[in-house]
Scaffold this motif. Structure first.
Motif, PDB file in Angstrom:
ATOM      1  N   ARG A   1       0.808  -1.224   0.000  1.00 29.14           N
ATOM      2  CA  ARG A   1       0.000   0.000   0.000  1.00 29.14           C
ATOM      3  C   ARG A   1       0.839   1.272   0.000  1.00 29.14           C
ATOM      4  O   ARG A   1       0.452   2.276  -0.593  1.00 29.14           O
ATOM      5  N   ARG A   2       1.964   1.207   0.676  1.00 27.38           N
ATOM      6  CA  ARG A   2       2.806   2.396   0.804  1.00 27.38           C
ATOM      7  C   ARG A   2       3.467   2.723  -0.543  1.00 27.38           C
ATOM      8  O   ARG A   2       4.024   1.839  -1.204  1.00 27.38           O
ATOM      9  N   LYS A   3       3.399   3.988  -0.952  1.00 29.03           N
ATOM     10  CA  LYS A   3       3.988   4.407  -2.223  1.00 29.03           C
ATOM     11  C   LYS A   3       5.164   5.343  -1.990  1.00 29.03           C
ATOM     12  O   LYS A   3       5.178   6.147  -1.047  1.00 29.03           O
ATOM     13  N   ALA A   4       6.146   5.231  -2.865  1.00 24.51           N
ATOM     14  CA  ALA A   4       7.283   6.147  -2.885  1.00 24.51           C
ATOM     15  C   ALA A   4       7.782   6.254  -4.319  1.00 24.51           C
ATOM     16  O   ALA A   4       7.805   5.253  -5.049  1.00 24.51           O
ATOM     17  N   PHE A   5       8.107   7.448  -4.708  1.00 31.75           N
ATOM     18  CA  PHE A   5       8.569   7.689  -6.075  1.00 31.75           C
ATOM     19  C   PHE A   5       7.575   7.190  -7.110  1.00 31.75           C
ATOM     20  O   PHE A   5       7.935   6.673  -8.168  1.00 31.75           O
ATOM     21  N   GLY A   6       6.286   7.297  -6.761  1.00 33.21           N
ATOM     22  CA  GLY A   6       5.235   7.041  -7.736  1.00 33.21           C
ATOM     23  C   GLY A   6       4.723   5.619  -7.818  1.00 33.21           C
ATOM     24  O   GLY A   6       3.844   5.334  -8.630  1.00 33.21           O
ATOM     25  N   GLN A   7       5.209   4.698  -7.003  1.00 36.13           N
ATOM     26  CA  GLN A   7       4.687   3.327  -7.055  1.00 36.13           C
ATOM     27  C   GLN A   7       4.825   2.649  -5.688  1.00 36.13           C
ATOM     28  O   GLN A   7       5.548   3.128  -4.806  1.00 36.13           O
ATOM     29  N   GLU A   8       4.093   1.537  -5.545  1.00 32.76           N
ATOM     30  CA  GLU A   8       4.140   0.806  -4.283  1.00 32.76           C
ATOM     31  C   GLU A   8       5.566   0.344  -4.022  1.00 32.76           C
ATOM     32  O   GLU A   8       6.265  -0.112  -4.930  1.00 32.76           O
ATOM     33  N   ILE A   9       5.978   0.428  -2.748  1.00 37.80           N
ATOM     34  CA  ILE A   9       7.369   0.091  -2.451  1.00 37.80           C
ATOM     35  C   ILE A   9       7.648  -1.404  -2.589  1.00 37.80           C
ATOM     36  O   ILE A   9       8.806  -1.819  -2.665  1.00 37.80           O
ATOM     37  N   SER A  10       6.606  -2.220  -2.660  1.00 35.66           N
ATOM     38  CA  SER A  10       6.817  -3.648  -2.912  1.00 35.66           C
ATOM     39  C   SER A  10       7.401  -3.890  -4.298  1.00 35.66           C
ATOM     40  O   SER A  10       7.943  -4.981  -4.563  1.00 35.66           O
ATOM     41  N   LYS A  11       7.320  -2.903  -5.170  1.00 31.88           N
ATOM     42  CA  LYS A  11       7.871  -3.042  -6.532  1.00 31.88           C
ATOM     43  C   LYS A  11       9.390  -2.866  -6.548  1.00 31.88           C
ATOM     44  O   LYS A  11      10.030  -3.173  -7.555  1.00 31.88           O
ATOM     45  N   TYR A  12       9.940  -2.344  -5.466  1.00 32.32           N
ATOM     46  CA  TYR A  12      11.388  -2.126  -5.412  1.00 32.32           C
ATOM     47  C   TYR A  12      12.085  -3.348  -4.818  1.00 32.32           C
ATOM     48  O   TYR A  12      11.676  -3.881  -3.784  1.00 32.32           O
ATOM     49  N   GLN A  13      13.143  -3.792  -5.476  1.00 32.84           N
ATOM     50  CA  GLN A  13      13.818  -5.001  -5.017  1.00 32.84           C
ATOM     51  C   GLN A  13      14.422  -4.827  -3.624  1.00 32.84           C
ATOM     52  O   GLN A  13      14.491  -5.792  -2.851  1.00 32.84           O
ATOM     53  N   GLY A  14      14.838  -3.599  -3.292  1.00 35.45           N
ATOM     54  CA  GLY A  14      15.388  -3.360  -1.965  1.00 35.45           C
ATOM     55  C   GLY A  14      14.400  -3.681  -0.863  1.00 35.45           C
ATOM     56  O   GLY A  14      14.783  -4.000   0.259  1.00 35.45           O
ATOM     57  N   VAL A  15      13.121  -3.592  -1.192  1.00 35.11           N
ATOM     58  CA  VAL A  15      12.058  -3.922  -0.241  1.00 35.11           C
ATOM     59  C   VAL A  15      11.609  -5.368  -0.416  1.00 35.11           C
ATOM     60  O   VAL A  15      11.581  -6.152   0.548  1.00 35.11           O
ATOM     61  N   SER A  16      11.246  -5.729  -1.626  1.00 30.04           N
ATOM     62  CA  SER A  16      10.658  -7.053  -1.855  1.00 30.04           C
ATOM     63  C   SER A  16      11.638  -8.176  -1.538  1.00 30.04           C
ATOM     64  O   SER A  16      11.225  -9.256  -1.090  1.00 30.04           O
ATOM     65  N   PHE A  17      12.931  -7.943  -1.736  1.00 25.61           N
ATOM     66  CA  PHE A  17      13.902  -8.985  -1.428  1.00 25.61           C
ATOM     67  C   PHE A  17      13.996  -9.229   0.086  1.00 25.61           C
ATOM     68  O   PHE A  17      14.245 -10.345   0.529  1.00 25.61           O
ATOM     69  N   GLN A  18      13.780  -8.177   0.884  1.00 28.95           N
ATOM     70  CA  GLN A  18      13.786  -8.372   2.334  1.00 28.95           C
ATOM     71  C   GLN A  18      12.541  -9.137   2.787  1.00 28.95           C
ATOM     72  O   GLN A  18      12.600  -9.963   3.700  1.00 28.95           O
ATOM     73  N   ILE A  19      11.419  -8.858   2.142  1.00 24.67           N
ATOM     74  CA  ILE A  19      10.205  -9.628   2.426  1.00 24.67           C
ATOM     75  C   ILE A  19      10.408 -11.078   2.017  1.00 24.67           C
ATOM     76  O   ILE A  19      10.040 -12.015   2.755  1.00 24.67           O
ATOM     77  N   ALA A  20      11.010 -11.282   0.844  1.00 24.49           N
ATOM     78  CA  ALA A  20      11.258 -12.642   0.365  1.00 24.49           C
ATOM     79  C   ALA A  20      12.181 -13.400   1.316  1.00 24.49           C
ATOM     80  O   ALA A  20      11.966 -14.589   1.600  1.00 24.49           O
ATOM     81  N   GLU A  21      13.210 -12.723   1.818  1.00 24.06           N
ATOM     82  CA  GLU A  21      14.128 -13.380   2.751  1.00 24.06           C
ATOM     83  C   GLU A  21      13.405 -13.759   4.038  1.00 24.06           C
ATOM     84  O   GLU A  21      13.593 -14.868   4.568  1.00 24.06           O
ATOM     85  N   ALA A  22      12.566 -12.865   4.537  1.00 26.17           N
ATOM     86  CA  ALA A  22      11.813 -13.162   5.752  1.00 26.17           C
ATOM     87  C   ALA A  22      10.892 -14.364   5.547  1.00 26.17           C
ATOM     88  O   ALA A  22      10.797 -15.250   6.411  1.00 26.17           O
ATOM     89  N   ALA A  23      10.203 -14.410   4.398  1.00 23.98           N
ATOM     90  CA  ALA A  23       9.311 -15.535   4.108  1.00 23.98           C
ATOM     91  C   ALA A  23      10.105 -16.831   3.997  1.00 23.98           C
ATOM     92  O   ALA A  23       9.674 -17.894   4.492  1.00 23.98           O
ATOM     93  N   MET A  24      11.270 -16.757   3.359  1.00 25.19           N
ATOM     94  CA  MET A  24      12.125 -17.942   3.226  1.00 25.19           C
ATOM     95  C   MET A  24      12.571 -18.450   4.595  1.00 25.19           C
ATOM     96  O   MET A  24      12.545 -19.661   4.866  1.00 25.19           O
ATOM     97  N   LEU A  25      12.963 -17.534   5.467  1.00 25.86           N
ATOM     98  CA  LEU A  25      13.421 -17.937   6.796  1.00 25.86           C
ATOM     99  C   LEU A  25      12.302 -18.584   7.609  1.00 25.86           C
ATOM    100  O   LEU A  25      12.532 -19.557   8.340  1.00 25.86           O
ATOM    101  N   LEU A  26      11.087 -18.071   7.481  1.00 30.16           N
ATOM    102  CA  LEU A  26       9.968 -18.682   8.201  1.00 30.16           C
ATOM    103  C   LEU A  26       9.619 -20.045   7.612  1.00 30.16           C
ATOM    104  O   LEU A  26       9.307 -20.997   8.346  1.00 30.16           O
ATOM    105  N   ASP A  27       9.671 -20.169   6.295  1.00 33.51           N
ATOM    106  CA  ASP A  27       9.419 -21.472   5.679  1.00 33.51           C
ATOM    107  C   ASP A  27      10.480 -22.488   6.081  1.00 33.51           C
ATOM    108  O   ASP A  27      10.163 -23.646   6.385  1.00 33.51           O
ATOM    109  N   ALA A  28      11.748 -22.063   6.067  1.00 32.72           N
ATOM    110  CA  ALA A  28      12.829 -22.966   6.476  1.00 32.72           C
ATOM    111  C   ALA A  28      12.680 -23.347   7.952  1.00 32.72           C
ATOM    112  O   ALA A  28      12.896 -24.503   8.332  1.00 32.72           O
TER     113      ALA A  28
END
Length: 414
Positions: free
Chosen positions: A269-296
């Motif tokens: 939901r949060r936007k920065a520089f005109g788009q949702e911050i989930s579109k930025y790899q600097g953000v989405s990769f941290q979410i992906a790492e967190a999800a991976m760690l919980l799955d592992a």
């Protein structure tokens, strides 16, 4: 949640636990964190009323006759409410009851296990002392044998659930002249004259769980309250390490999961520089790492619980449980860290509960055995296993699979 690992009975229980979790009032969580509630008795009473505690114990003693896989599921779901609620849920039903179920008499099970699992009474486990945390065998609490009873003197501290407990599982020295592993006895100690419960600690997180100092002054403990054998406390402690550490690992997954869910929704939901911050790899990769760690973490918890259910030897159980506790607690702390990081400044405020989760899960790698103790146990058991496997010639020796493997003059070890 790994549905394919759960029995139909476990899936039904999961639905019941989730309904219970949904029913817990928001205000209880807030009041506990503010130390307005020092021990959530109503929470445990309702869990008992719904028959949600101690699911792996026999039905005759108030359980559901399920297994460790089911228990891991329950602890994760309860943990999603908050780490401290899972702690108080587990201390009585998964720790104290475990000792009595495995080592106690039928009379003890009738008196102490059944009413606890019904939610009628509460219990706490007393291990840590002012002069010793990880040094369990340095216990200085003394129980003097007076024939048909013992006189107990000493102190325990950081006792989760101590504020609300009706009885305590206490380890005390009963043979001052014996080696430590043959000198301790495990007792059930009723909250009675001479038992002083002091709620003292200003905790960073995990508030509201009744963390107390317990002082025993000339407490009379009947001989029939010995759990296991006289001077046989080590045997009880040895099996208690499974629910202490595997249960802790599972509840940490549950406690970290809401932080990831909140961060995921926020970054969509949060936007920065005109788009949702989930579109930025600097953000989405941290979410992906967190999800991976919980799955592992979840994979490790279920694998280890399957191993415990299968009855593997205790030395291998110790290693797997220790590895699981260390890996999961540290991985979940990293997952919560990532969740707060991608939310920026707002994640550091009490507008979202991520800051409380961050404070709470910091306990996970400290209590019930620090990460360093887990590494010590894992290393010891791994070396023993390696030497035994090599001696039995069970597998190919990979050391020889190098071009210069037999250059003896190049291999120096001293």
């Amino acid at each position: 949640m790994y549905d394919f690992l759960l029995s139909d009975a476990a899936k039904q229980l999961r639905t019941e636990v989730r309904n219970f979790v949904k029913s817990v009032p928001r205000q209880l969580l807030l009041d506990m964190d503010a130390d307005k509630v020092q021990f959530p008795k109503e929470f445990l009473t309702e869990a008992g009323r719904r028959n949600l505690m101690g699911c792996r114990y026999p039905v005759e003693w108030g359980g559901r006759g399920l297994d460790w896989v089911s228990t891991v599921m329950v602890m994760e779901e309860v943990g999603s409410l908050g780490y401290i609620l899972a702690c108080v849920f587990g201390v009585g039903a998964e720790l104290v009851c475990d000792a009595i179920i495995l080592h106690g008499t039928d009379a003890q099970k009738e008196k102490y296990v059944k009413p606890l699992l019904r939610g009628d009474i509460f219990a706490a486990e007393c291990l840590t002392e002012p002069r010793g945390g990880s040094d369990f065998f340095g216990t200085t609490t003394l129980a003097e044998n007076r024939g048909d009873h013992f006189i107990l003197n000493g102190q325990k501290r950081f006792i989760v659930g101590g504020e609300g407990a009706d009885y305590f599982l206490v380890y005390a020295r009963t043979d001052p002249d014996a080696p430590s592993h043959k000198a301790l006895t495990c007792f059930v100690v009723d909250r009675s004259e001479g038992v002083q419960v002091e709620y003292l600690y200003g905790l960073m997180g995990c508030r509201g769980g009744g963390a107390a100092r317990i002082v025993f002054k000339n407490v009379k403990v009947p001989k029939e309250n010995i759990v296991g054998r006289l001077n046989g406390g080590y045997a009880v402690f040895n099996t208690m390490m499974i629910p202490e550490r595997l249960g802790t690992a599972a509840m940490t997954i549950g406690a970290a999961r809401p932080a990831l869910e909140i961060a995921t929704a926020y970054t969509m939901r949060r936007k920065a520089f005109g788009q949702e911050i989930s579109k930025y790899q600097g953000v989405s990769f941290q979410i992906a790492e967190a999800a991976m760690l919980l799955d592992a973490s979840r994979s490790m918890a279920y694998t280890t619980s399957r191993a415990v259910d299968s009855g593997i030897p205790m030395d291998e159980t110790r290693r797997l449980v220790s590895e699981t506790k260390k890996f999961i607690t540290e991985s979940c702390q990293k997952a919560v860290h990532n969740s707060m990081q991608v939310m920026g400044g707002i994640g550091y405020t009490n507008v979202f509960p991520v800051e409380r989760i961050f404070r709470d899960v910091r306990l996970a790698s400290i209590w019930t055995g620090t990460s360093e103790v887990m590494s010590l146990i894992s290393a010891s058991e791994w070396y023993k296993k390696y030497k035994a496997d090599r001696a039995a010639n069970l597998t190919r020796d990979p050391e020889n699979d190098a071009a210069e493997a037999f250059a003896a003059d190049e291999k120096f070890y001293e």
